[in-house]
Design an enzyme around this catalytic site. Sequence first.
Site, PDB file in Angstrom:
ATOM      1  N   GLY A 160       0.801  -1.221   0.000  1.00 44.30           N
ATOM      2  CA  GLY A 160       0.000   0.000   0.000  1.00 44.30           C
ATOM      3  C   GLY A 160       0.831   1.266   0.000  1.00 44.30           C
ATOM      4  O   GLY A 160       0.294   2.357  -0.038  1.00 44.30           O
ATOM      5  N   CYS A 161       2.150   1.117   0.068  1.00 39.66           N
ATOM      6  CA  CYS A 161       3.042   2.269   0.013  1.00 39.66           C
ATOM      7  C   CYS A 161       3.586   2.399  -1.407  1.00 39.66           C
ATOM      8  O   CYS A 161       3.974   1.407  -2.012  1.00 39.66           O
ATOM      9  CB  CYS A 161       4.214   2.099   0.977  1.00 39.66           C
ATOM     10  SG  CYS A 161       3.738   2.076   2.709  1.00 39.66           S
ATOM     11  N   GLN A 162       3.604   3.612  -1.917  1.00 47.04           N
ATOM     12  CA  GLN A 162       4.139   3.847  -3.254  1.00 47.04           C
ATOM     13  C   GLN A 162       5.643   3.596  -3.272  1.00 47.04           C
ATOM     14  O   GLN A 162       6.173   3.005  -4.202  1.00 47.04           O
ATOM     15  CB  GLN A 162       3.834   5.281  -3.686  1.00 47.04           C
ATOM     16  CG  GLN A 162       4.328   5.597  -5.092  1.00 47.04           C
ATOM     17  CD  GLN A 162       3.991   7.016  -5.502  1.00 47.04           C
ATOM     18  OE1 GLN A 162       3.719   7.866  -4.674  1.00 47.04           O
ATOM     19  NE2 GLN A 162       4.012   7.257  -6.790  1.00 47.04           N
ATOM     20  N   SER A 163       6.342   4.039  -2.242  1.00 43.57           N
ATOM     21  CA  SER A 163       7.773   3.768  -2.146  1.00 43.57           C
ATOM     22  C   SER A 163       7.964   2.460  -1.370  1.00 43.57           C
ATOM     23  O   SER A 163       7.018   1.923  -0.804  1.00 43.57           O
ATOM     24  CB  SER A 163       8.484   4.925  -1.450  1.00 43.57           C
ATOM     25  OG  SER A 163       7.843   5.240  -0.241  1.00 43.57           O
TER      26      SER A 163
END
Length: 143
Positions: A54-57
């Site tokens: 769920g984290c872009q990075s």
Amino acid sequence: MTTEATAEQAQQALREEFEMFDNWMDRYQYIIDMGKQLPAFPEEWKTPELKIQGCQSNVWMHHQRDGEVLHFDAVSDAAIVSGLIAVLMRIYNDRPANEIRDTSPHFLQDLGLDKHLSPTRSNGLHAMLGKIYEVAEKEAASA
């Protein structure tokens, strides 16, 4: 290691620190600087099981129980996300599972993060927060 006695006190201290800054560029820089202070994260912990979805990075989070408290380590390849990790660690790290579980994340509103983060950063912050609460819930249930 946390400096405030409780998660609530940590949220209050962060709010007071953020009030010193007049604008969001200074607050972002403060968050980034906090992230630079994160402890080293062992390469062997950068596994798919520890990666936060769920984290872009890229974000990895490791936890362990140390007596009554839960200890978290986390790292990101993005400067602002590392700073958000540092904020979360300041509030939730090295605290009992019940305290973590019972601490409302009002710092999101108090610091203005809910309004000033991009949707993708906000999603990532909520994914990290969700993982912390998930771990605390499991640990509190097994205590």
